[in-house]
Structure formats: C-alpha cells, structure tokens
Write a protein that holds these residues in place. Structure first.
Motif, short mmCIF file in Angstrom:
data_model
loop_
_atom_site.label_atom_id
_atom_site.label_comp_id
_atom_site.label_asym_id
_atom_site.label_seq_id
_atom_site.Cartn_x
_atom_site.Cartn_y
_atom_site.Cartn_z
N ALA A 1 0.83 -1.20 0.00
CA ALA A 1 0.00 0.00 0.00
C ALA A 1 0.86 1.25 0.00
O ALA A 1 0.56 2.23 -0.69
N GLN A 2 1.95 1.23 0.76
CA GLN A 2 2.89 2.36 0.78
C GLN A 2 3.44 2.63 -0.62
O GLN A 2 3.51 3.79 -1.05
N ALA A 3 3.83 1.56 -1.32
CA ALA A 3 4.40 1.71 -2.66
C ALA A 3 3.37 2.27 -3.63
O ALA A 3 3.69 3.16 -4.44
N GLN A 4 2.14 1.76 -3.57
CA GLN A 4 1.10 2.23 -4.47
C GLN A 4 0.74 3.68 -4.20
O GLN A 4 0.56 4.48 -5.13
N GLN A 5 0.64 4.05 -2.93
CA GLN A 5 0.32 5.42 -2.57
C GLN A 5 1.44 6.37 -2.99
O GLN A 5 1.18 7.45 -3.53
N SER A 6 2.67 5.95 -2.77
CA SER A 6 3.82 6.78 -3.13
C SER A 6 3.88 7.01 -4.63
O SER A 6 4.23 8.10 -5.09
N GLN A 7 3.52 5.99 -5.40
CA GLN A 7 3.54 6.12 -6.86
C GLN A 7 2.59 7.23 -7.32
O GLN A 7 2.94 8.04 -8.19
N ILE A 8 1.41 7.31 -6.72
CA ILE A 8 0.45 8.36 -7.07
C ILE A 8 0.91 9.71 -6.55
O ILE A 8 0.89 10.72 -7.27
N ILE A 9 1.32 9.75 -5.29
CA ILE A 9 1.75 11.01 -4.68
C ILE A 9 2.90 11.65 -5.46
O ILE A 9 2.95 12.87 -5.63
N ASN A 10 3.80 10.81 -5.96
CA ASN A 10 4.97 11.32 -6.67
C ASN A 10 4.69 11.68 -8.13
O ASN A 10 5.62 11.98 -8.89
N MET A 11 3.42 11.68 -8.52
CA MET A 11 3.07 12.10 -9.88
C MET A 11 2.77 13.59 -9.97
O MET A 11 2.43 14.10 -11.03
N LEU A 12 2.86 14.29 -8.86
CA LEU A 12 2.78 15.76 -8.88
C LEU A 12 4.22 16.27 -8.86
O LEU A 12 4.94 16.11 -7.87
N LEU A 13 4.64 16.87 -9.96
CA LEU A 13 6.03 17.26 -10.15
C LEU A 13 6.19 18.78 -10.17
O LEU A 13 5.23 19.52 -10.37
N VAL A 14 7.43 19.20 -9.96
CA VAL A 14 7.82 20.59 -10.23
C VAL A 14 9.04 20.55 -11.14
O VAL A 14 9.78 19.56 -11.18
N GLU A 15 9.24 21.64 -11.87
CA GLU A 15 10.40 21.74 -12.75
C GLU A 15 11.51 22.50 -12.03
O GLU A 15 11.31 23.60 -11.53
N ILE A 16 12.67 21.88 -11.98
CA ILE A 16 13.84 22.48 -11.35
C ILE A 16 14.78 22.97 -12.45
O ILE A 16 15.20 22.18 -13.31
N ASP B 1 19.88 26.10 -12.38
CA ASP B 1 20.52 26.76 -11.23
C ASP B 1 19.84 26.37 -9.91
O ASP B 1 20.01 27.04 -8.89
N TYR B 2 19.07 25.29 -9.93
CA TYR B 2 18.37 24.77 -8.76
C TYR B 2 17.30 25.73 -8.23
O TYR B 2 17.06 25.82 -7.02
N THR B 3 16.63 26.44 -9.12
CA THR B 3 15.46 27.22 -8.73
C THR B 3 14.22 26.50 -9.25
O THR B 3 14.28 25.74 -10.22
N VAL B 4 13.09 26.75 -8.58
CA VAL B 4 11.84 26.07 -8.92
C VAL B 4 11.03 26.94 -9.87
O VAL B 4 10.81 28.13 -9.60
N GLU C 1 21.56 21.39 -15.94
CA GLU C 1 20.45 20.80 -16.69
C GLU C 1 19.16 20.91 -15.88
O GLU C 1 19.13 20.61 -14.68
N SER C 2 18.08 21.32 -16.52
CA SER C 2 16.77 21.33 -15.87
C SER C 2 16.26 19.90 -15.71
O SER C 2 16.62 19.01 -16.50
N PHE C 3 15.41 19.68 -14.71
CA PHE C 3 14.86 18.34 -14.53
C PHE C 3 13.53 18.44 -13.79
O PHE C 3 13.22 19.45 -13.16
N LEU C 4 12.75 17.37 -13.87
CA LEU C 4 11.48 17.25 -13.16
C LEU C 4 11.70 16.45 -11.88
O LEU C 4 12.46 15.47 -11.87
N ASN D 1 6.61 16.08 -3.56
CA ASN D 1 6.70 15.48 -2.23
C ASN D 1 8.14 15.24 -1.82
O ASN D 1 8.52 15.43 -0.67
N GLN D 2 8.97 14.82 -2.78
CA GLN D 2 10.37 14.59 -2.48
C GLN D 2 11.11 15.90 -2.26
O GLN D 2 11.98 16.00 -1.39
N LEU D 3 10.76 16.92 -3.04
CA LEU D 3 11.39 18.22 -2.83
C LEU D 3 11.12 18.72 -1.41
O LEU D 3 12.04 19.21 -0.73
N LEU D 4 9.90 18.58 -0.94
CA LEU D 4 9.57 18.99 0.42
C LEU D 4 10.37 18.17 1.44
O LEU D 4 10.81 18.69 2.47
N GLY D 5 10.55 16.89 1.14
CA GLY D 5 11.38 16.05 2.01
C GLY D 5 12.82 16.50 2.03
O GLY D 5 13.47 16.51 3.09
N PHE D 6 13.34 16.90 0.86
CA PHE D 6 14.72 17.39 0.80
C PHE D 6 14.89 18.67 1.61
O PHE D 6 15.90 18.86 2.28
#
Length: 367
Positions: free
Chosen positions: A86-101, A104-107, A129-132, A136-141
């Motif tokens: 359940a943790q893995a399935q929930q995390s998969q959905i939660i991590n589908m909301l992305l931001v573009e970095i 220069d490491y700005t959002v 290089e820019s990346f997605l 949720n992980q960004l907030l964790g970082f």
C-alpha cells in the motif's frame, strides 16, 4: 538519469525511490487533486507551474485521498507485506505531482522558496540541466536540509550529530544508550564500526576511551557525513574513516555492527539501512568477523526483534544463525523501543511496534 516526455520533448527526471518514471508529463498552472490522481492512473504526471503554496495544499489533498486505513489482518507477515504494498502504491500516485527544477536549482513556480542549498545537499553541484522532480520529495529534501543544519541531539555524546539526506539518522536513541552503557571487552584499545553511517557509534566508542576506531561504509555520502561529524566533535585522532564493504584489514578488540533489522526489499537507497533481504548483510558480517577480531575480542551486534513480531523471522532463527556461524552469546543487553511509532496506536503496524525490543548481543568467536 531517467527521462520523461514533457510537452512531447524528453526531459530529465529524478526520483530518490526505485519507482519507474511516468510516461508523460503535462504542465498546469492550477488543477485539482482528483485530476492529478486520474492522470496518474493513465501514467501521466502533472507538472505544477502555478503558485507553490497552492501546490502544497493540493499535494496534501492527494495524500488524504490515497491513504486509506487498512483492514486488520490476523497474520502479522501478511499485514506487513500489505502495508508495504500500500505504501508503494500510494507513493507512486503522490509522486506524480512534479515541479520543474531549473539548471541553477530554482523552482519554476510562483512564490517558490529558495531550494538551492537543499538540492545541493542532495545532488551536489548542479550540472546546469533542468529536470522534473516529485514535489513530495522536494519537500522532504527541504526538511532534511533543515535537520542537517540543526543536527540531532545525542545524549551519549553531549553534542549533536548532523546528517544530510541519504544517510540514516540516529533518531532512535535506545540502541545508542546500549552501546554507551554496555561493558567494553577487557583492555579494549581498538574497534571497527561496520556500516558507520553518520559515525555516531564510532564517536560514542571514542568518548568511552577506545583509542583507535576504524569506521567503514560503502556509501560515499555516509563517509563524508561521518568525517564531518568526527571533525566537528574533535575525535579525528581516534577515528579513521574507510570507504569499503564491511571490514578493513586490521584485527581489533571490538567490532560493532548495527545491520538492517528487517529481512525485506528496500524501495529506495535510504531504506537499505532498514531493509535487507534474507539478512544478507548480517550473515556476511557473522561469517567474516572472526578473521578481524583479536583473541578474546567481541562482536557487538545491535538487533531489534521487530522482524519476529511482524512474522518475518522465527523467534529462534537469530540464535540459530549465530550458532551456525560459530558465535557464543557472552552477554545480552536490551531495552524497550521508545521511538514515537512504538507508542502510536494509529500506526498500521502498531501491533508489532508496541512489543518491539532492541538488543545488543555481545558475541565471542568459537572458531
């Protein structure tokens, strides 16, 4: 580096877990949790480019929708595996909301905070290089970076240990107290700390008067972290850091090892400190430690019995593994688990965590 089709163009994608990247990603200024979840089920991620604080609110709404209370299971192992699934399935959905970095490491979002220091802590210097990245992980970082700066109070040291993202933090104090209080082997002048992580156990041994300690880890981030902690604590003359797999070549009076406690599959690099399929590291340490101990030296093994309460290990299995590898138990110290989850009745694994004990096995070689 993984890639995602973003506006039909491949773009770099980063994820600290072992999840597969989404097939597509679409940019939005604003949208709802329901639409993000629906898109996620179609393997499409949502890249938020609107107000950053609104994105955090939508992320909270996504978590509320996907995190449902599990049905009680009579079999502990079944309950554990269903919880992990359940943790893995929930995390998969939660991590589908992305931001573009950006490079220069700005959002790329309105009212986004300054995350350059936090991302530099995790990824090192930017390659431009820019990346997605999952929000949720960004907030964790960001949270991990704040903890890295603040440090974790260690009563046994009378000081703090500072731990960056990617290195296991010694937030569970009970096993530290066991190492600090258990009687050292007679005339203990040297030690090895296997899988040192933050370096906290090596530091405790140095504070107890062990003159030479070799602390090893195969994670370069852990070695760098431990080195900084050792220098900050003024213990460099007593502790040597080695990046290697398990043992350095020297023979010592004491070997200390706090291996992963649960024989299960890790889903991210940081989880390897907790999960180890079939107790592979534990067995490797027990097999090889004989050759690295002085006569009458001891191997201190720190283990929780949580795996037994979860049905992942039989009650006599650890004793059998020790005997099979020619170790005699000279002394056992133990303590009740005191971390917050051990007293949280709402935790899905509360039935096991509430009974957990942590042990320090003082082992002598019978070879």
């Amino acid at each position: 580096m993984q890639t995602v089709l973003f506006h039909h163009t491949p773009m770099a994608y980063r994820n600290s877990s072992k999840q597969k990247p989404p097939q597509h990603a679409l940019a939005v200024q604003e949208t709802s949790a329901e639409r993000i979840i629906k898109a996620a089920h179609q393997h499409t991620a949502t890249v938020w480019q609107g107000d950053f604080h609104n994105a955090k609110q939508v992320l909270a709404a996504i978590k509320k929708r996907v995190r449902r209370k599990m049905k009680a299971e009579s079999d502990p192992a079944t309950a554990f595996h269903k919880h992990r699934m359940a943790q893995a399935q929930q995390s998969q959905i939660i991590n589908m909301l992305l931001v573009e970095i950006a490079g220069d490491y700005t959002v790329n979002a309105q009212r986004a905070p300054d995350v350059q220091a936090a991302l530099n802590d995790v990824f090192g210097a930017s390659n431009g290089e820019s990346f997605l990245l999952p929000l949720n992980q960004l907030l964790g970082f960001i949270g991990a970076h704040e903890w890295h700066k603040k440090g974790v109070d260690i009563a046994e040291l009378g000081d703090k240990i500072h731990v960056p993202f990617g290195v296991f933090s010694p937030i569970r104090g009970e096993y530290l107290a066991l190492v600090a209080q258990t009687r050292l082997p007679e005339n203990c002048q040297s030690a090895q700390d296997i899988g040192t992580g933050s370096g906290v156990l090596a530091a405790i041994l140095a504070k107890r008067g062990v003159g030479k300690i070799i602390a090893t880890d195969n994670n370069p981030r852990a070695i760098a972290c431990a080195q900084q902690n050792v220098q900050r604590l003024g213990l460099s003359q007593h502790i040597q850091l080695r990046e290697c797999d398990l043992f350095a070549d020297e023979c010592v009076d004491l070997i200390v090892c706090n291996p992963p406690w649960l024989p299960a599959q890790a889903t991210s690099a940081i989880e390897t400190a907790l999960y180890d399929p079939k107790h592979a590291m534990l067995k490797a340490v027990l097999q090889r430690a004989h050759a690295h101990l002085q006569p009458h030296g001891e191997l201190w093994l720190i283990m929780s019995d949580l795996a037994e309460h979860l049905g992942l290990r039989q009650k006599d299995e650890l004793a059998h593994i020790l005997a099979q590898n020619h170790w005699h138990i000279a002394h056992i110290a133990q303590t009740q688990a005191s971390h917050p989850k051990a007293h949280d009745p709402n935790d899905p694994l509360a039935f096991a965590r509430s009974q957990e004990r942590t042990f320090l096995y003082c082992l002598q070689s019978q070879k």
